[in-house]
Design a protein around this motif. Structure first.
Motif, mmCIF file in Angstrom:
data_model
loop_
_atom_site.group_PDB
_atom_site.id
_atom_site.type_symbol
_atom_site.label_atom_id
_atom_site.label_comp_id
_atom_site.label_asym_id
_atom_site.label_seq_id
_atom_site.Cartn_x
_atom_site.Cartn_y
_atom_site.Cartn_z
ATOM 1 N N VAL A 23 -27.910 39.892 113.276
ATOM 2 C CA VAL A 23 -28.350 39.802 111.821
ATOM 3 C C VAL A 23 -28.132 41.078 111.207
ATOM 4 C CG1 VAL A 23 -30.537 38.328 112.806
ATOM 5 C CG2 VAL A 23 -30.876 40.852 112.596
ATOM 6 N N LEU A 24 -28.152 41.190 109.704
ATOM 7 C CA LEU A 24 -27.898 42.209 108.970
ATOM 8 C C LEU A 24 -29.180 42.386 108.176
ATOM 9 C CD1 LEU A 24 -25.846 44.014 107.958
ATOM 10 C CD2 LEU A 24 -25.465 42.525 106.080
ATOM 11 N N LEU A 25 -29.695 43.621 108.371
ATOM 12 C CA LEU A 25 -30.909 44.045 107.528
ATOM 13 C C LEU A 25 -30.754 44.697 106.217
ATOM 14 C CD1 LEU A 25 -33.293 45.394 110.465
ATOM 15 C CD2 LEU A 25 -32.812 43.095 109.769
ATOM 16 N N GLN A 26 -31.227 44.186 105.132
ATOM 17 C CA GLN A 26 -30.766 44.819 103.769
ATOM 18 C C GLN A 26 -31.947 45.066 103.072
ATOM 19 O OE1 GLN A 26 -28.512 42.096 101.205
ATOM 20 N NE2 GLN A 26 -27.489 43.922 100.185
ATOM 21 N N ASP A 54 -25.543 50.541 102.714
ATOM 22 C CA ASP A 54 -25.109 50.716 101.436
ATOM 23 C C ASP A 54 -26.467 50.498 100.460
ATOM 24 O OD1 ASP A 54 -22.508 50.877 101.728
ATOM 25 O OD2 ASP A 54 -21.937 48.806 101.690
ATOM 26 N N PRO A 55 -26.362 50.904 99.090
ATOM 27 C CA PRO A 55 -27.266 50.984 98.299
ATOM 28 C C PRO A 55 -27.675 49.334 97.925
ATOM 29 C CG PRO A 55 -25.665 52.327 97.248
ATOM 30 C CD PRO A 55 -24.863 51.793 98.612
ATOM 31 N N CYS A 56 -28.780 49.296 97.781
ATOM 32 C CA CYS A 56 -29.215 47.754 97.163
ATOM 33 C C CYS A 56 -30.366 47.801 96.186
ATOM 34 C CB CYS A 56 -29.720 47.032 98.451
ATOM 35 S SG CYS A 56 -30.398 45.536 98.368
ATOM 36 N N TYR A 57 -29.868 47.527 95.130
ATOM 37 C CA TYR A 57 -31.205 47.581 93.797
ATOM 38 C C TYR A 57 -31.578 46.456 93.609
ATOM 39 C CZ TYR A 57 -28.451 52.184 93.667
ATOM 40 O OH TYR A 57 -28.030 53.499 93.884
ATOM 41 N N GLY A 58 -31.277 45.256 93.901
ATOM 42 C CA GLY A 58 -31.738 43.970 93.699
ATOM 43 C C GLY A 58 -31.124 42.608 94.507
ATOM 44 N N ALA A 59 -31.799 41.480 94.198
ATOM 45 C CA ALA A 59 -31.328 40.493 95.242
ATOM 46 C C ALA A 59 -30.040 40.031 94.779
ATOM 47 C CB ALA A 59 -32.422 39.312 95.067
ATOM 48 N N CYS A 60 -29.645 40.623 93.562
ATOM 49 C CA CYS A 60 -28.240 40.291 93.042
ATOM 50 C C CYS A 60 -27.265 40.663 93.875
ATOM 51 C CB CYS A 60 -28.276 40.812 91.623
ATOM 52 S SG CYS A 60 -28.071 42.649 91.732
ATOM 53 N N ASP A 61 -27.825 41.878 94.768
ATOM 54 C CA ASP A 61 -26.875 42.443 95.657
ATOM 55 C C ASP A 61 -26.648 42.021 97.402
ATOM 56 O OD1 ASP A 61 -24.843 44.174 96.670
ATOM 57 O OD2 ASP A 61 -26.286 45.923 96.320
ATOM 58 N N LEU A 62 -26.636 40.687 97.416
ATOM 59 C CA LEU A 62 -26.671 40.122 98.596
ATOM 60 C C LEU A 62 -25.411 40.390 99.313
ATOM 61 C CD1 LEU A 62 -29.041 38.508 99.997
ATOM 62 C CD2 LEU A 62 -27.650 36.468 99.416
ATOM 63 N N ALA A 63 -25.595 41.150 100.547
ATOM 64 C CA ALA A 63 -24.392 41.448 101.398
ATOM 65 C C ALA A 63 -23.705 40.309 101.749
ATOM 66 C CB ALA A 63 -24.865 42.480 102.206
ATOM 67 N N THR A 64 -23.471 39.278 101.402
ATOM 68 C CA THR A 64 -22.659 38.135 102.282
ATOM 69 C C THR A 64 -21.135 38.515 102.481
ATOM 70 O OG1 THR A 64 -22.216 37.304 99.931
ATOM 71 C CG2 THR A 64 -24.020 36.033 100.951
ATOM 72 N N ALA A 65 -20.552 39.291 101.790
ATOM 73 C CA ALA A 65 -19.071 39.378 102.096
ATOM 74 C C ALA A 65 -19.282 40.393 103.211
ATOM 75 C CB ALA A 65 -18.458 40.059 100.830
ATOM 76 N N GLU A 66 -19.942 41.414 103.373
ATOM 77 C CA GLU A 66 -20.178 42.341 104.350
ATOM 78 C C GLU A 66 -20.587 41.607 105.770
ATOM 79 O OE1 GLU A 66 -21.376 42.512 101.576
ATOM 80 O OE2 GLU A 66 -21.291 44.638 100.631
ATOM 81 N N ILE A 75 -28.716 37.023 107.431
ATOM 82 C CA ILE A 75 -29.188 38.079 106.648
ATOM 83 C C ILE A 75 -30.600 38.279 106.605
ATOM 84 C CG2 ILE A 75 -28.739 39.223 104.271
ATOM 85 C CD1 ILE A 75 -26.151 37.940 104.027
ATOM 86 N N ILE A 76 -31.234 39.458 106.743
ATOM 87 C CA ILE A 76 -32.574 39.401 106.387
ATOM 88 C C ILE A 76 -32.600 40.609 105.203
ATOM 89 C CG2 ILE A 76 -35.315 40.219 106.985
ATOM 90 C CD1 ILE A 76 -34.010 39.430 109.736
ATOM 91 N N LEU A 83 -32.769 35.270 94.327
ATOM 92 C CA LEU A 83 -32.163 35.188 93.016
ATOM 93 C C LEU A 83 -30.730 34.284 92.907
ATOM 94 C CD1 LEU A 83 -32.657 36.444 89.990
ATOM 95 C CD2 LEU A 83 -31.244 38.473 90.643
ATOM 96 N N VAL A 84 -29.707 34.558 93.946
ATOM 97 C CA VAL A 84 -28.625 34.101 94.198
ATOM 98 C C VAL A 84 -28.944 32.806 94.407
ATOM 99 C CG1 VAL A 84 -26.330 34.268 95.358
ATOM 100 C CG2 VAL A 84 -27.450 36.294 94.611
ATOM 101 N N LYS A 85 -28.369 31.661 93.722
ATOM 102 C CA LYS A 85 -28.703 30.414 94.242
ATOM 103 C C LYS A 85 -28.020 29.858 95.434
ATOM 104 C CE LYS A 85 -29.841 28.300 89.861
ATOM 105 N NZ LYS A 85 -29.127 28.690 88.666
ATOM 106 N N HIS A 86 -26.652 29.940 95.770
ATOM 107 C CA HIS A 86 -25.960 29.604 96.735
ATOM 108 C C HIS A 86 -25.651 30.660 97.814
ATOM 109 C CE1 HIS A 86 -26.276 25.594 94.830
ATOM 110 N NE2 HIS A 86 -25.584 26.447 93.753
ATOM 111 N N GLU A 87 -26.474 30.964 98.854
ATOM 112 C CA GLU A 87 -25.876 31.870 99.668
ATOM 113 C C GLU A 87 -24.925 31.271 100.749
ATOM 114 O OE1 GLU A 87 -29.444 31.261 100.488
ATOM 115 O OE2 GLU A 87 -30.484 32.632 99.091
ATOM 116 N N GLN A 88 -23.862 32.266 100.944
ATOM 117 C CA GLN A 88 -22.896 31.640 101.767
ATOM 118 C C GLN A 88 -23.158 32.086 103.313
ATOM 119 O OE1 GLN A 88 -20.615 34.176 99.475
ATOM 120 N NE2 GLN A 88 -19.788 32.892 98.131
ATOM 121 N N VAL A 89 -24.269 32.791 103.676
ATOM 122 C CA VAL A 89 -24.756 33.247 104.899
ATOM 123 C C VAL A 89 -26.250 33.146 104.841
ATOM 124 C CG1 VAL A 89 -25.066 35.049 106.666
ATOM 125 C CG2 VAL A 89 -22.989 35.185 104.997
ATOM 126 N N PRO A 90 -26.675 32.217 105.799
ATOM 127 C CA PRO A 90 -28.101 31.963 105.962
ATOM 128 C C PRO A 90 -29.014 33.249 105.680
ATOM 129 C CG PRO A 90 -26.967 30.933 107.843
ATOM 130 C CD PRO A 90 -26.105 31.742 107.137
#
Ligand code: SF4
Length: 333
Positions: A23-26, A54-66, A75-76, A83-90
């Protein structure tokens, strides 16, 4: 870290439900110190936790690519609502609701609101559960209270750094806004988006104070940036690479509008809009930021060139007026 609910039991249940092995903690900046402790809780389940540094200032910055690159199953994401409608990673969102009480700060805001009868209430996701209590205190003091419910955000009265639809939807019905939460960032956004007197009730410091002088100062700075950009010969258009900040179509439109007005424009892909990154392009006279609109507003002095929001650019290029901008908002869609 005291004062926030990290919902550890729910996190464990979600991991088990998904059978996640990695799991990735953001976490946003203020909550990052909790990363190692939360990772330990997860590690004890036989799961590999990786903390995003990495910096994370909002839910706009979901780390799906990483997450994809690291073979992450889940991702937790802490500290923000979805905020992001369709996540590519659970993804599981842990809003990290604050456990501090707000009554004292709201009581302290009453003298600052004495000349206003109708109050709009707003807050961040951390404090949405306190709005009823705040409303009661205001009603007991003889106020009429309004909470907007019109935005793409998840809760009535909730604001995020770049979305003030909830407060804008009720701005004509209120005399002033009361924002519940720490820091000036969101309250400044309310004042700039509504042009209404705005008071902060800060439950962390148990204080209350108005934000309008700062809003006036910000508007002056923004006007100076727009005026400077009016003389720009060449524009740079910033395209954000963060998942919820990518607006390539809008950036292409801005390039077209700039060039229609005789100003060459170049597109720049960027993850973090930092002054040193923009200094690498001395031939660009002004930038238009289609990524996070709050960056240029927060630190105009750090940037050597004007960095405009999309709405400000429309004024600088002569397609809109400053008066229209004030109506529409500096950074509203
Ligand atoms: S775009 Fe900026 S203001 Fe909006 S949610 Fe993301 S970080 Fe916050």
């Amino acid at each position: 870290m005291k004062g926030f609910d990290f919902e550890e039991e729910r996190i464990k249940q979600e991991i088990v439900k998904l059978g996640a092995k990695r799991v990735l903690l953001q976490l946003p900046e203020g909550l990052k110190p909790e990363g190692p402790r939360l990772a330990k809780v997860i590690e004890r389940m036989g799961v590999v936790p990786i903390i995003s540094a990495d910096p994370c200032y909002g839910a706009c910055d979901l780390a799906t690519a990483e997450a994809t690159r690291l073979g992450i199953d889940l991702i937790i994401h802490f500290g923000h609502a979805k905020l992001v409608k369709h996540e590519q990673v659970p993804t599981v969102y842990v809003e990290a609701r604050a456990t501090v009480t707000v009554a004292e700060a709201v009581e302290k805001s009453l003298p600052l609101l004495s000349s206003y009868g109708k109050i709009g209430l707003a807050t961040t996701v951390q404090h949405v559960q306190t709005l009823d209590e705040a409303r009661e205190i205001l009603v007991r003091a003889g106020k009429t209270v309004v909470v907007g419910d019109a935005g793409r955000v998840n809760y009535p009265g909730q604001v995020i750094g770049c979305d003030y639809s909830n407060v804008r939807s009720v701005a004509n019905d209120v005399d002033a806004f009361l924002f519940i939460g720490g820091g000036r960032f969101h309250a400044l956004g309310i004042a700039l988006s509504t042009s209404k007197p705005t008071v902060i009730a800060d439950p962390y410091e148990n204080t209350a104070y108005p934000i309008n002088e700062e809003a006036k100062k910000t508007l002056k700075q923004r006007w100076a940036c727009v005026e400077e950009a009016e003389h720009a010969k060449t524009f740079g258009v910033l395209v954000g690479l963060k998942l919820g900040q990518k607006r390539l179509d809008e950036a292409l439109q801005i390039k077209e509008i700039a060039e229609k007005n005789g100003k060459p424009a170049f597109l720049f892909a960027i993850r973090e809009v930092l002054p040193e990154a923009l200094m690498e392009f001395p031939s660009v006279d002004a930038y238009v930021n289609t990524a996070c609109p709050r960056i240029s507003l927060e630190a105009p002095a750090k940037f050597l060139k004007p960095v405009l929001t999309v709405n400000e650019f429309m004024v600088a290029i002569g397609e809109s007026s400053w008066e229209n901008l004030l109506q529409k908002g500096l950074f509203e869609d």
